[in-house]
Enzyme design. Structure first.
Site, mmCIF file in Angstrom:
data_model
loop_
_atom_site.group_PDB
_atom_site.id
_atom_site.type_symbol
_atom_site.label_atom_id
_atom_site.label_comp_id
_atom_site.label_asym_id
_atom_site.label_seq_id
_atom_site.Cartn_x
_atom_site.Cartn_y
_atom_site.Cartn_z
ATOM 1 N NE ARG A 55 -3.824 -0.038 2.460
ATOM 2 C CZ ARG A 55 -4.790 0.083 3.353
ATOM 3 N NH1 ARG A 55 -4.827 -0.732 4.399
ATOM 4 N NH2 ARG A 55 -5.715 0.996 3.224
ATOM 5 C CD GLU A 68 -11.227 2.019 -1.993
ATOM 6 O OE1 GLU A 68 -11.386 2.702 -0.964
ATOM 7 O OE2 GLU A 68 -11.101 2.515 -3.125
ATOM 8 C CE LYS A 83 -13.951 -24.511 8.892
ATOM 9 N NZ LYS A 83 -13.502 -23.337 8.107
ATOM 10 C CG HIS A 150 -12.127 -17.469 -0.861
ATOM 11 N ND1 HIS A 150 -12.876 -18.163 0.067
ATOM 12 C CD2 HIS A 150 -12.755 -16.282 -0.998
ATOM 13 C CE1 HIS A 150 -13.905 -17.436 0.459
ATOM 14 N NE2 HIS A 150 -13.862 -16.285 -0.191
ATOM 15 C CD GLU A 169 -10.388 -18.072 4.246
ATOM 16 O OE1 GLU A 169 -11.115 -18.918 3.700
ATOM 17 O OE2 GLU A 169 -10.768 -17.377 5.205
#
Length: 228
Positions: A55, A68, A83, A150, A169
């Protein structure tokens, strides 16, 4: 420290006469769990540093910053346990680390679809990043209309006495995609995943509208700034 023999604690479904863990055992378990998640926190820190460098560099060059905003999250022990149970995964920490790859996650929101692909490429081509898998839900949306990029990547974390490769991830999407996903999540939470059919139809239609907005804004951007 090996975690092969340390399961995630689960106080439910214990026999009424079970013997409580000794204070020393509880302390050791807490230390083990804390170290397990600490490696993922360090991985998040490393990834966020990479993103911030990109950035600042792009902003300094004046070529336009495609990012953004950025958010990150680290699953809690309770979330991991839930999970693991849903997936039928053993609660041993080594097994959790092997089978669940979204313990640590970063979401990057971009202005345009082309920016999302650009950011994915800039991150996944770095020499210390290993790509496990990339799923392109922009080119091939999920049946409900969900769109995003992803990726599961690994990066090294340098500890005082070891180097750990930690999976992270990445979710990279546009502002319109992110807004749609946020609303969809709230609807599923409100209805406890049992969403009425008419709302599912509306969500799918809204996803098409969001994608149309992305394409229109990209065309406006090309008109103003040129194809390059």
């Amino acid at each position: 420290m090996s975690t092969a023999s340390v399961p995630l604690p689960d106080e439910r479904n214990q026999p009424e006469d079970h013997v409580p863990m000794a204070v020393e055992d509880v302390s050791a378990l807490a230390q083990e769990l804390g170290e397990f998640l600490l490696h993922y926190k360090f991985g998040l820190d490393e990834m966020l540093t990479k993103i911030n460098i990109l950035r600042e560099e792009l902003s300094f060059r004046g070529t336009g910053n495609p990012i953004e905003h950025v958010s990150s999250r680290l699953k809690s022990i309770e979330s991991l346990r839930a999970k693991a149970s849903r997936l039928g995964v053993s609660h041993e920490l080594d097994e959790i680390g092997e089978q669940i790859t979204d313990i640590a996650g970063v979401r990057i929101v971009c202005s345009f679809i082309s920016d999302a692909y650009q950011v994915l490429d800039m991150l996944t081509t770095q020499s210390d990043i290993t790509v496990r898998v990339i799923k392109d839900y922009i080119a091939r949306p999920k049946p409900n209309g969900y769109r995003s990029l992803h990726a599961i990547v690994e990066l090294p974390v340098f500890l005082s006495d070891d180097v750990r490769r930690v999976p992270i991830e990445l979710q990279i999407r546009t502002v319109a995609m992110d807004f749609w996903a946020s609303v969809e999540h709230k609807i599923y939470y409100k209805y406890d995943k049992d969403v009425p059919r008419e709302l599912l139809v509306e969500l799918e239609a809204a996803a098409d509208v969001a994608h149309d907005l992305d394409e229109r804004m990209a065309e406006l951007h090309r008109t103003v700034h040129g194809a390059g």
